[in-house]
Design a protein around this motif. Structure first.
Motif, PDB file in Angstrom:
ATOM      1  N   GLU A  42      -7.701  -2.019  -3.404  1.00 43.56           N
ATOM      2  CA  GLU A  42      -8.093  -2.449  -2.065  1.00 43.56           C
ATOM      3  C   GLU A  42      -9.439  -1.886  -1.614  1.00 43.56           C
ATOM      4  OE1 GLU A  42      -5.643  -1.098   1.181  1.00 43.56           O
ATOM      5  OE2 GLU A  42      -5.170   0.778   0.157  1.00 43.56           O
ATOM      6  N   ASN A  43     -10.086  -1.119  -2.479  1.00 43.70           N
ATOM      7  CA  ASN A  43     -11.404  -0.579  -2.161  1.00 43.70           C
ATOM      8  C   ASN A  43     -12.449  -1.053  -3.159  1.00 43.70           C
ATOM      9  OD1 ASN A  43     -10.804   1.227   0.162  1.00 43.70           O
ATOM     10  ND2 ASN A  43      -9.478   2.242  -1.324  1.00 43.70           N
ATOM     11  N   PHE A  44     -12.367  -2.337  -3.523  1.00 44.62           N
ATOM     12  CA  PHE A  44     -13.289  -2.873  -4.522  1.00 44.62           C
ATOM     13  C   PHE A  44     -13.891  -4.197  -4.047  1.00 44.62           C
ATOM     14  CE2 PHE A  44     -14.099  -4.598  -8.962  1.00 44.62           C
ATOM     15  CZ  PHE A  44     -15.170  -3.742  -9.199  1.00 44.62           C
ATOM     16  N   PRO A  45     -14.664  -4.150  -2.928  1.00 44.41           N
ATOM     17  CA  PRO A  45     -15.323  -5.369  -2.466  1.00 44.41           C
ATOM     18  C   PRO A  45     -16.435  -5.771  -3.428  1.00 44.41           C
ATOM     19  CG  PRO A  45     -16.106  -3.467  -1.219  1.00 44.41           C
ATOM     20  CD  PRO A  45     -14.960  -2.984  -2.083  1.00 44.41           C
ATOM     21  N   PRO A  46     -16.729  -7.061  -3.584  1.00 41.12           N
ATOM     22  CA  PRO A  46     -16.122  -8.177  -2.851  1.00 41.12           C
ATOM     23  C   PRO A  46     -14.906  -8.780  -3.543  1.00 41.12           C
ATOM     24  CG  PRO A  46     -17.947  -8.974  -4.158  1.00 41.12           C
ATOM     25  CD  PRO A  46     -17.874  -7.490  -4.413  1.00 41.12           C
ATOM     26  N   PHE A  47     -14.397  -8.122  -4.586  1.00 47.46           N
ATOM     27  CA  PHE A  47     -13.274  -8.693  -5.335  1.00 47.46           C
ATOM     28  C   PHE A  47     -11.968  -8.592  -4.557  1.00 47.46           C
ATOM     29  CE2 PHE A  47     -16.483  -7.509  -8.450  1.00 47.46           C
ATOM     30  CZ  PHE A  47     -16.586  -8.677  -9.184  1.00 47.46           C
ATOM     31  N   GLY A  48     -11.711  -7.435  -3.960  1.00 48.08           N
ATOM     32  CA  GLY A  48     -10.503  -7.250  -3.159  1.00 48.08           C
ATOM     33  C   GLY A  48     -10.652  -6.027  -2.275  1.00 48.08           C
ATOM     34  N   PHE A  49     -10.373  -6.184  -0.984  1.00 52.38           N
ATOM     35  CA  PHE A  49     -10.489  -5.056  -0.061  1.00 52.38           C
ATOM     36  C   PHE A  49      -9.799  -5.391   1.258  1.00 52.38           C
ATOM     37  CE2 PHE A  49     -14.082  -7.822   0.537  1.00 52.38           C
ATOM     38  CZ  PHE A  49     -14.416  -7.790   1.879  1.00 52.38           C
ATOM     39  N   LYS A  50      -9.710  -4.398   2.120  1.00 51.64           N
ATOM     40  CA  LYS A  50      -9.097  -4.584   3.434  1.00 51.64           C
ATOM     41  C   LYS A  50     -10.207  -4.708   4.474  1.00 51.64           C
ATOM     42  CE  LYS A  50      -5.381  -2.213   4.350  1.00 51.64           C
ATOM     43  NZ  LYS A  50      -4.460  -1.108   4.709  1.00 51.64           N
ATOM     44  N   ASP A  51     -10.188  -5.797   5.257  1.00 55.33           N
ATOM     45  CA  ASP A  51     -11.250  -5.995   6.239  1.00 55.33           C
ATOM     46  C   ASP A  51     -10.968  -5.209   7.515  1.00 55.33           C
ATOM     47  OD1 ASP A  51      -9.363  -7.400   7.710  1.00 55.33           O
ATOM     48  OD2 ASP A  51     -10.253  -9.364   7.373  1.00 55.33           O
ATOM     49  N   GLN A  52     -11.811  -5.366   8.533  1.00 56.13           N
ATOM     50  CA  GLN A  52     -11.700  -4.597   9.766  1.00 56.13           C
ATOM     51  C   GLN A  52     -10.443  -4.925  10.562  1.00 56.13           C
ATOM     52  OE1 GLN A  52     -15.288  -5.595  11.854  1.00 56.13           O
ATOM     53  NE2 GLN A  52     -14.692  -7.725  12.227  1.00 56.13           N
ATOM     54  N   ASN A  53      -9.815  -6.055  10.243  1.00 53.86           N
ATOM     55  CA  ASN A  53      -8.568  -6.436  10.899  1.00 53.86           C
ATOM     56  C   ASN A  53      -7.330  -6.004  10.118  1.00 53.86           C
ATOM     57  OD1 ASN A  53      -9.933  -7.807  13.057  1.00 53.86           O
ATOM     58  ND2 ASN A  53     -10.281  -9.534  11.664  1.00 53.86           N
ATOM     59  N   GLY A  54      -7.566  -5.295   9.006  1.00 53.69           N
ATOM     60  CA  GLY A  54      -6.450  -4.835   8.188  1.00 53.69           C
ATOM     61  C   GLY A  54      -5.913  -5.886   7.239  1.00 53.69           C
ATOM     62  N   GLU A  55      -6.647  -7.001   7.074  1.00 52.30           N
ATOM     63  CA  GLU A  55      -6.221  -8.075   6.182  1.00 52.30           C
ATOM     64  C   GLU A  55      -6.828  -7.889   4.797  1.00 52.30           C
ATOM     65  OE1 GLU A  55      -4.128 -10.573   6.997  1.00 52.30           O
ATOM     66  OE2 GLU A  55      -3.883  -9.740   9.009  1.00 52.30           O
ATOM     67  N   PHE A  56      -6.061  -8.246   3.765  1.00 51.46           N
ATOM     68  CA  PHE A  56      -6.574  -8.203   2.405  1.00 51.46           C
ATOM     69  C   PHE A  56      -7.430  -9.440   2.157  1.00 51.46           C
ATOM     70  CE2 PHE A  56      -2.452  -5.794   1.442  1.00 51.46           C
ATOM     71  CZ  PHE A  56      -3.072  -4.576   1.645  1.00 51.46           C
ATOM     72  N   VAL A  57      -8.675  -9.227   1.790  1.00 53.80           N
ATOM     73  CA  VAL A  57      -9.607 -10.328   1.569  1.00 53.80           C
ATOM     74  C   VAL A  57     -10.409 -10.055   0.301  1.00 53.80           C
ATOM     75  CG1 VAL A  57      -9.825 -10.862   4.043  1.00 53.80           C
ATOM     76  CG2 VAL A  57     -11.385  -9.205   2.998  1.00 53.80           C
ATOM     77  N   GLY A  58     -11.180 -11.055  -0.128  1.00 53.41           N
ATOM     78  CA  GLY A  58     -12.039 -10.858  -1.277  1.00 53.41           C
ATOM     79  C   GLY A  58     -12.130 -12.078  -2.172  1.00 53.41           C
ATOM     80  N   PHE A  59     -13.060 -12.024  -3.094  1.00 49.94           N
ATOM     81  CA  PHE A  59     -13.282 -13.112  -4.043  1.00 49.94           C
ATOM     82  C   PHE A  59     -12.037 -13.391  -4.881  1.00 49.94           C
ATOM     83  CE2 PHE A  59     -14.789 -13.987  -8.509  1.00 49.94           C
ATOM     84  CZ  PHE A  59     -15.103 -15.327  -8.314  1.00 49.94           C
TER      85      PHE A  59
END
Length: 268
Positions: free
Chosen positions: A41-58
């Motif tokens: 969850e700490n590997f943007p832009p592949f996968g991470f948690k945004d400012q709203n606490g949602e899991f996002v990424g490529f």
């Protein structure tokens, strides 16, 4: 009455049995089972948690589009990247989809999808008058270098005798973003990390004038794929078939454009 009573008991036993089966679910190939995707969850832009606490990424978007094509529900589960193989083999996740590079060691325990993206590791340093003049590994002499433990770059560094003997120290961290922070604080001189991730981190955190991405590659150019358990051939086939469809119909290309501004996907 006795016959009716016996029939009622039999129906209760059957109902209880079905209930147990539903609670246990099934294997990861069951079409009724929610698929669990493991990621860092700490590997943007592949996968991470945004400012709203949602899991996002490529890769999150690629997985969502693939599961939609399959008609399957998906859950994204953050994992410790250093023990990802254990999470997969123990069944805590069904696949790893998060900038996962194919390596010989990983192929011993994982079944990989067709590669869908190239990967490469470069050196990042704090900006200075001379930082851009660093062109080769010899110029890292005396540097304290940070790398993420459990990552492919660790394998490259471990086998690079010249680099290891040249630098002052190699420090291992759980997450690359920790290394960036320590580098800005002067505790680390350089970071070796995935080029796509590093450049994205710099842009997102407005560090263009503080950190330089050097034209200095460490290790060979790799390929990124989805990792499955060796025995999950049916699941692998289902996911690969659906993934091939979104690659062909342009869905995956749109996701790449969204995150990178261009299509970085391998054309198979």
């Amino acid at each position: 009455m006795k016959i009716l009573y016996l029939l009622m008991i039999a129906m209760m036993i059957l109902t209880t049995g079905c209930g147990d089966q539903n609670q246990k679910g099934g294997d990861s190939n069951s079409n009724a089972k929610k698929l669990i995707v493991g990621f860092d969850e700490n590997f943007p832009p592949f996968g991470f948690k945004d400012q709203n606490g949602e899991f996002v990424g490529f890769d999150i978007d690629l997985a969502k589009a693939t599961m939609k094509e399959m008609g399957r529900e998906v859950e994204f589960k953050p994992i410790d990247w250093d023990t990802k193989e254990d999470d997969l083999s123990a069944g805590r996740i069904d696949m790893i989809w998060n900038g996962l590079e194919i390596t010989d060691d990983r192929e011993k325990s994982m079944l990989f999808s067709k590669p869908y993206m190239y990967s490469g590791f470069i050196v990042f340093v704090c900006h200075s008058e001379n930082s851009k003049d660093i062109k080769n590994k010899d110029q890292l002499a005396g540097f304290t270098v940070g790398i993420q433990s459990g990552s492919t770059v660790e394998m490259y560094v471990e086998h690079d005798v010249a680099l290891k003997s040249n630098v002052k120290e190699i420090k291992f961290y759980k997450e690359n973003n920790e290394i960036f922070k320590e580098m800005l604080e002067g505790k680390v001189d350089a970071l070796i990390a995935d080029e796509t991730y590093g450049n994205y981190y710099i842009i997102q955190n407005h560090l263009e004038d503080k950190i330089d991405a050097l034209n200095l590659t460490i290790g060979a150019k790799g390929k990124i794929a989805i990792g499955f358990r060796k025995q999950d051939i049916k699941l692998f086939t289902e996911v690969q078939t659906a993934f091939d469809k979104i690659l062909k119909d342009g869905t995956a290309e749109k996701i790449s454009d969204k995150w990178f501004g261009k299509n970085l996907l391998i054309k198979n």
